[in-house]
Design a protein around this motif. Sequence first.
Motif, PDB file in Angstrom:
ATOM      1  N   VAL A 151       0.850  -1.196   0.000  1.00  0.00           N
ATOM      2  CA  VAL A 151       0.000   0.000   0.000  1.00  0.00           C
ATOM      3  C   VAL A 151       0.884   1.244   0.000  1.00  0.00           C
ATOM      4  N   LEU A 152       0.549   2.183  -0.868  1.00  0.00           N
ATOM      5  CA  LEU A 152       1.239   3.472  -0.895  1.00  0.00           C
ATOM      6  C   LEU A 152       0.211   4.567  -1.109  1.00  0.00           C
ATOM      7  N   SER A 153       0.251   5.565  -0.223  1.00  0.00           N
ATOM      8  CA  SER A 153      -0.633   6.719  -0.352  1.00  0.00           C
ATOM      9  C   SER A 153       0.229   7.966  -0.478  1.00  0.00           C
ATOM     10  N   VAL A 154      -0.105   8.821  -1.454  1.00  0.00           N
ATOM     11  CA  VAL A 154       0.679  10.022  -1.728  1.00  0.00           C
ATOM     12  C   VAL A 154      -0.231  11.233  -1.670  1.00  0.00           C
ATOM     13  N   GLN A 155       0.053  12.123  -0.731  1.00  0.00           N
ATOM     14  CA  GLN A 155      -0.706  13.363  -0.651  1.00  0.00           C
ATOM     15  C   GLN A 155      -0.006  14.418  -1.497  1.00  0.00           C
ATOM     16  N   ASP A 156      -0.751  15.022  -2.394  1.00  0.00           N
ATOM     17  CA  ASP A 156      -0.173  15.948  -3.353  1.00  0.00           C
ATOM     18  C   ASP A 156       0.349  17.193  -2.659  1.00  0.00           C
ATOM     19  N   SER A 157       1.355  17.802  -3.288  1.00  0.00           N
ATOM     20  CA  SER A 157       1.928  19.031  -2.739  1.00  0.00           C
ATOM     21  C   SER A 157       1.199  20.263  -3.241  1.00  0.00           C
ATOM     22  N   VAL A 158       0.323  20.093  -4.230  1.00  0.00           N
ATOM     23  CA  VAL A 158      -0.354  21.237  -4.832  1.00  0.00           C
ATOM     24  C   VAL A 158      -1.616  21.567  -4.042  1.00  0.00           C
ATOM     25  N   ILE A 159      -1.672  22.776  -3.530  1.00  0.00           N
ATOM     26  CA  ILE A 159      -2.870  23.245  -2.842  1.00  0.00           C
ATOM     27  C   ILE A 159      -3.833  23.770  -3.896  1.00  0.00           C
ATOM     28  N   VAL A 160      -5.019  23.207  -3.941  1.00  0.00           N
ATOM     29  CA  VAL A 160      -5.987  23.621  -4.948  1.00  0.00           C
ATOM     30  C   VAL A 160      -7.074  24.472  -4.311  1.00  0.00           C
ATOM     31  N   GLN A 161      -7.787  25.187  -5.163  1.00  0.00           N
ATOM     32  CA  GLN A 161      -8.844  26.058  -4.680  1.00  0.00           C
ATOM     33  C   GLN A 161      -9.976  25.231  -4.095  1.00  0.00           C
ATOM     34  N   ASN A 162     -10.495  25.668  -2.957  1.00  0.00           N
ATOM     35  CA  ASN A 162     -11.568  24.933  -2.308  1.00  0.00           C
ATOM     36  C   ASN A 162     -12.825  24.957  -3.165  1.00  0.00           C
ATOM     37  N   LYS A 163     -13.354  23.803  -3.466  1.00  0.00           N
ATOM     38  CA  LYS A 163     -14.517  23.712  -4.337  1.00  0.00           C
ATOM     39  C   LYS A 163     -15.790  24.193  -3.645  1.00  0.00           C
ATOM     40  N   LEU A 164     -15.731  24.310  -2.325  1.00  0.00           N
ATOM     41  CA  LEU A 164     -16.913  24.733  -1.581  1.00  0.00           C
ATOM     42  C   LEU A 164     -16.965  26.243  -1.387  1.00  0.00           C
ATOM     43  N   THR A 165     -15.825  26.861  -1.097  1.00  0.00           N
ATOM     44  CA  THR A 165     -15.821  28.286  -0.781  1.00  0.00           C
ATOM     45  C   THR A 165     -15.252  29.157  -1.886  1.00  0.00           C
ATOM     46  N   GLY A 166     -14.428  28.566  -2.766  1.00  0.00           N
ATOM     47  CA  GLY A 166     -13.795  29.353  -3.819  1.00  0.00           C
ATOM     48  C   GLY A 166     -12.618  30.177  -3.333  1.00  0.00           C
ATOM     49  N   ASP A 167     -12.237  30.000  -2.063  1.00  0.00           N
ATOM     50  CA  ASP A 167     -11.145  30.778  -1.483  1.00  0.00           C
ATOM     51  C   ASP A 167      -9.818  30.046  -1.616  1.00  0.00           C
TER      52      ASP A 167
END
Length: 254
Positions: A46-62
């Motif tokens: 098992v390998l889980s990778v959390q991305d380093s790219v912070i994306v815009q919140n789909k709920l708030t748009g902030d």
Amino acid sequence: MKNTILLIVLLVSSFAFSQQIHVRYLKVLSPFTTTQEDLYIKNNQVLSVQDSVIVQNKLTGDWTMAVNLDNGRKPSKEYFVSDLNNDTEKHFFFTSSIDGREFFIYDKVPKIDWLIDEKQTKKIAGYTCYKATGVFRGTNITAYFNKDLPYSAGPFKFYGLPGLILEIRPDNMDHEIWKAESVDTDDQSKIVYKPQFLNKDKISLKEYVAAKEERMNKIFAKVTNSIPSGMKAQVKNNQRFTVEQKYEWEYESY
């Protein structure tokens, strides 16, 4: 006849586990931001990778303020390495960074005492999932898992259910939420399940938590000192804004 049926079941099971599965989760990282986490499973690895790219919140748009919490440094990818097992605890190796310093940490995670409610279901990424509740390191959590994906695994450090976890969230937090966006049961990506992290400092989980909280306390003190006089603000030391609220050695101290 019975032997033939058993052989077919074993062959199907063996084929399922020889394929690589890839689950992409949307993770609500904070009240302001979301990111993505990719889970890969093959041959008991098992390998889980959390991305380093912070994306815009789909709920708030902030956009997040958290990007600047580490002196403006861009966050790096985090890796969580483990194996499938039915033991009462699971060995995780994961990476993280504090103030630009990269770490490789070992963590022995106890199995959650899950309570399954099969009457509560929901569809996630096209799969019917069943509800389960439990306590993970001091936090009450709710998960939804699918039995047709026979992997006792999930994002981050979650595991222990009779099927793959496709959604998990703390009961009283608006972040630290994972939800599967897609599931590929025949993924062809070339994945290194036991990556080498020779350039990272190896430390214990206890040392990592202490270093992380020391860093956050300095940040909170700086923020508090910058507040104009006349305005009241109180930030407690060692506040934890993650799903891990209490570690095993802290229970032992009582």
